[in-house]
Write an enzyme that holds these catalytic residues in place. Structure first.
Site, mmCIF file in Angstrom:
data_model
loop_
_atom_site.group_PDB
_atom_site.id
_atom_site.type_symbol
_atom_site.label_atom_id
_atom_site.label_comp_id
_atom_site.label_asym_id
_atom_site.label_seq_id
_atom_site.Cartn_x
_atom_site.Cartn_y
_atom_site.Cartn_z
ATOM 1 N N HIS A 1 -6.596 -7.653 8.840
ATOM 2 C CA HIS A 1 -7.103 -6.733 9.858
ATOM 3 C C HIS A 1 -6.914 -7.328 11.257
ATOM 4 O O HIS A 1 -6.561 -6.624 12.201
ATOM 5 C CB HIS A 1 -8.587 -6.448 9.617
ATOM 6 C CG HIS A 1 -8.846 -5.637 8.392
ATOM 7 N ND1 HIS A 1 -8.497 -4.305 8.298
ATOM 8 C CD2 HIS A 1 -9.411 -5.957 7.208
ATOM 9 C CE1 HIS A 1 -8.842 -3.844 7.106
ATOM 10 N NE2 HIS A 1 -9.399 -4.824 6.427
ATOM 11 N N ARG B 1 -3.599 10.344 8.640
ATOM 12 C CA ARG B 1 -4.323 9.871 7.455
ATOM 13 C C ARG B 1 -5.666 10.588 7.358
ATOM 14 O O ARG B 1 -6.679 10.108 7.869
ATOM 15 C CB ARG B 1 -4.516 8.358 7.536
ATOM 16 C CG ARG B 1 -3.219 7.565 7.691
ATOM 17 C CD ARG B 1 -3.530 6.090 7.846
ATOM 18 N NE ARG B 1 -2.340 5.279 8.011
ATOM 19 C CZ ARG B 1 -1.796 4.957 9.194
ATOM 20 N NH1 ARG B 1 -2.359 5.415 10.326
ATOM 21 N NH2 ARG B 1 -0.723 4.205 9.261
ATOM 22 N N ARG C 1 -1.410 14.144 5.782
ATOM 23 C CA ARG C 1 -1.455 13.702 4.386
ATOM 24 C C ARG C 1 -2.802 14.066 3.786
ATOM 25 O O ARG C 1 -3.849 13.794 4.366
ATOM 26 C CB ARG C 1 -1.234 12.194 4.304
ATOM 27 C CG ARG C 1 -1.241 11.653 2.880
ATOM 28 C CD ARG C 1 -0.915 10.176 2.848
ATOM 29 N NE ARG C 1 -1.981 9.359 3.434
ATOM 30 C CZ ARG C 1 -1.860 8.048 3.680
ATOM 31 N NH1 ARG C 1 -0.723 7.426 3.427
ATOM 32 N NH2 ARG C 1 -2.863 7.366 4.198
ATOM 33 N N GLU D 1 6.538 6.834 -2.938
ATOM 34 C CA GLU D 1 5.824 5.555 -2.915
ATOM 35 C C GLU D 1 6.009 4.728 -4.181
ATOM 36 O O GLU D 1 5.542 3.593 -4.239
ATOM 37 C CB GLU D 1 4.323 5.800 -2.712
ATOM 38 C CG GLU D 1 3.979 6.493 -1.413
ATOM 39 C CD GLU D 1 2.511 6.871 -1.333
ATOM 40 O OE1 GLU D 1 1.739 6.108 -0.734
ATOM 41 O OE2 GLU D 1 2.137 7.922 -1.885
ATOM 42 N N ASP E 1 3.561 0.911 0.063
ATOM 43 C CA ASP E 1 3.335 0.974 -1.387
ATOM 44 C C ASP E 1 4.638 0.864 -2.163
ATOM 45 O O ASP E 1 4.679 0.232 -3.218
ATOM 46 C CB ASP E 1 2.604 2.270 -1.768
ATOM 47 C CG ASP E 1 1.089 2.106 -1.743
ATOM 48 O OD1 ASP E 1 0.617 0.978 -1.992
ATOM 49 O OD2 ASP E 1 0.381 3.090 -1.478
ATOM 50 N N CYS F 1 7.456 6.510 6.917
ATOM 51 C CA CYS F 1 6.165 6.459 7.611
ATOM 52 C C CYS F 1 5.418 5.151 7.386
ATOM 53 O O CYS F 1 4.305 4.979 7.877
ATOM 54 C CB CYS F 1 5.275 7.638 7.214
ATOM 55 S SG CYS F 1 4.685 7.610 5.506
#
Length: 552
Positions: free
Chosen positions: A188, A295, A331, A430, A454, A501
């Protein structure tokens, strides 16, 4: 001069004095308490204050780094409210007649050790979070003030590591950059540093931190190199490099309003990824052509209960209206794996990355799914919305989705609610399975969007959050690039467009490869839109296409 080497997190040059980041140490002593109720009240008061601080941190982070990157502080609030965590502390106070500080410290140790011993990477990462929230509560119980930068002017921060909360709380006017001994490029903190445009280097091993306090230094964020007490030659070279970098950034502003067109006339759409409505300003500021990934799960992560159709409709509508006709690809709910929501009551899984997540949840929880779809279709009347479905691995899933979409549209028509009949639908590529049947999937949808994060993880069988595997994690792996090429070819054969993306979209070393493949759209963080435009406008695809494709 001493030269140290680490791993670059964000490019740029920082020149200044080192300031060692010293944390206040919470010294915990165990002592007997007679008034158990009063001690529990002390803990509850500290916990409540900590929750308020985390809420303030979330709000601050949203303004600085956007909703998506600020969500770590929302997760910390949920963890601090966790029933097992809180009961462990209050039970220890009650049964052992001990002070709140000891109970919090002991619980922190127990829970972090429990998480650290788990096989699941997501759960392992929670060990650090437990320590972080516990240290915050302990600081309030012991009246230890938070660390501040003590300096008259801007400095380079050096630390063993920096928690996300520490990074956000840094006085940016006094920070030239930072260097840490630990940390992952996917952490993060690393993401926050990139978003904040702070030159940063992590993983600088064997650093005797204290001895560098006050030393003149240079961070070369492009190479991951740190120069302590630089000589005149290096100082001169780095000052020129810094000047050149600042000049390049200024030139990027001149690219606003320009087309994303190559030297030989090939055009590509450059869109932006966002987590919530608050990020739209950054999209417009950086002149993105649209939103390639919204998202929507953050609407669910922010809420204490399922967000209503009206709540979702309001957000989707605002985004569509503010984008003023530019495409907005939303999405559908993508939770599970590393994104947990308590009110969904998802079962514990040994391997959540391969478990009950994303579209698999939506096709089981159809009421939740249809609520979101109704909101999306209603919002489509106010702008150019497209819907994208995550984690698709079969044609049957798409056919079932289409059945549900028809049910939703029939309901809206019967209630005389307007929506766009020509709304585009697409899927994320993915998994290797989706790639291998992409010829069949492309016949069912209008577009593909490759989720490279992913797809890389599943193709290489590597958890990208696992620091021990960083040297094996190769986002340029030939197998991965060949998969993207297969998906692109099959999309175009069936008159579907294809975008990227994931994080690889911002990897400028792959831009030529993606253009040679015929990728139609690349969606990146807003701050990468203009650098990517500059890269695209300098490429002559006709000259490099044959050579690039011959390597795949």
């Amino acid at each position: 001069m001493i030269t140290l080497q680490g791993k670059s997190v964000f490019g740029g040059i920082a020149i200044g004095k080192i300031s060692i980041y010293k944390r206040q140490q919470n010294i915990i002593k165990r002592y007997h308490v007679d008034n158990i109720d009063a001690e529990i009240e002390r803990f509850e008061a500290a916990k409540q204050k900590a929750l308020e601080e985390l809420k303030d941190l979330f709000d601050k982070a949203v303004l600085e780094v956007g909703e998506a990157n600020a969500m770590i502080f929302d997760i910390h609030q949920m963890m601090l409210n966790d029933l097992d965590y809180c009961e462990s502390i209050t039970n220890m106070i009650s049964t052992e007649n001990v002070n709140a500080e000891y109970a919090v410290g002991k619980t922190s140790d127990n829970f972090s050790q429990m998480f650290a011993s788990m096989d699941d990477a997501y759960m392992k990462a929670r060990a650090v979070d437990v320590k972080d929230i516990s240290e915050r509560v302990l600081g309030l119980l012991t009246n230890n003030a938070e660390q501040k930068i003590v300096s008259d002017g801007p400095v380079i921060i050096v630390a063993d590591d920096l928690a996300p909360s520490e990074t956000v709380q840094l006085d940016k006017s006094k920070v030239l950059g930072f260097v840490t001994e630990h940390g992952s490029s996917n952490s993060h903190t690393a993401i926050l540093a990139r978003t904040m445009n702070i030159p940063a280097v992590i993983g600088v091993k064997d650093v005797a931190l204290q001895k560098y306090d006050g030393v003149e230094a240079i961070i070369d964020g492009f190479t991951g190199t740190i120069y302590m007490n630089p000589d005149k030659v290096i100082l001169s070279i780095m000052k020129q490099k810094q000047k050149d970098d600042l000049a390049k950034r200024a030139l990027l502003d001149e690219l606003k309003g320009q087309k994303n067109i190559t030297l030989d006339g090939q055009t590509i759409d450059i869109y932006a990824n966002i987590g919530n409505f608050s990020d739209v300003g950054a999209v417009l500021k950086n002149d993105a052509g649209g939103i390639g990934l919204f998202r929507s799960e953050f609407l669910y992560l922010e809420s204490e209960d399922y967000p209503t159709e009206e709540e979702q409709f309001s957000v989707y509508k605002m985004v569509a209206q503010n984008m003023a006709g530019k495409k907005v690809v939303i999405r559908t709910l993508d939770i599970g794996a590393d994104k947990k929501i308590d009110y969904f009551n998802l079962p514990h899984e040994e391997n959540p990355a391969l478990g009950y997540r994303a579209i698999r949840i939506c096709l089981e929880e159809t009421d939740v799914f249809k609520t979101q779809l109704r909101a999306l279709y209603r919002a489509s009347a106010f702008g150019n919305i497209a819907i994208m479905f995550p984690m698709i691995i079969s044609v049957s899933e798409i056919k079932r989705i289409k059945e549900i979409l028809e049910e939703v549209k029939t309901e809206l028509r019967s209630n005389m609610i307007p929506f766009r009949e020509d709304l585009e639908i697409g899927i994320m590529i993915e998994t290797p399975a989706a790639v291998m049947i992409s010829d069949l999937l492309a016949k069912e949808v209008d577009f593909f969007s490759v989720g490279t994060n992913d797809l890389t993880q599943y193709t290489l069988a590597i958890d990208r959050q696992n620091q021990k595997l960083e040297r094996f994690y190769d986002p340029h792996h030939l197998g991965l690039l060949r998969m993207i090429k297969i998906a692109a070819d099959n999309a175009h054969k069936n008159k579907a467009w294809i975008g990227i993306c994931g994080e690889l979209g911002a990897d400028m070393e792959l831009t030529e490869t993606f253009l040679a493949m015929g990728i139609d759209e690349i969606s990146v963080s807003p701050s990468f839109v203009l650098p990517l435009r500059k890269k695209v406008r300098a490429i002559d695809v006709s000259k490099i296409k044959e050579e690039v494709l011959s390597t795949l």
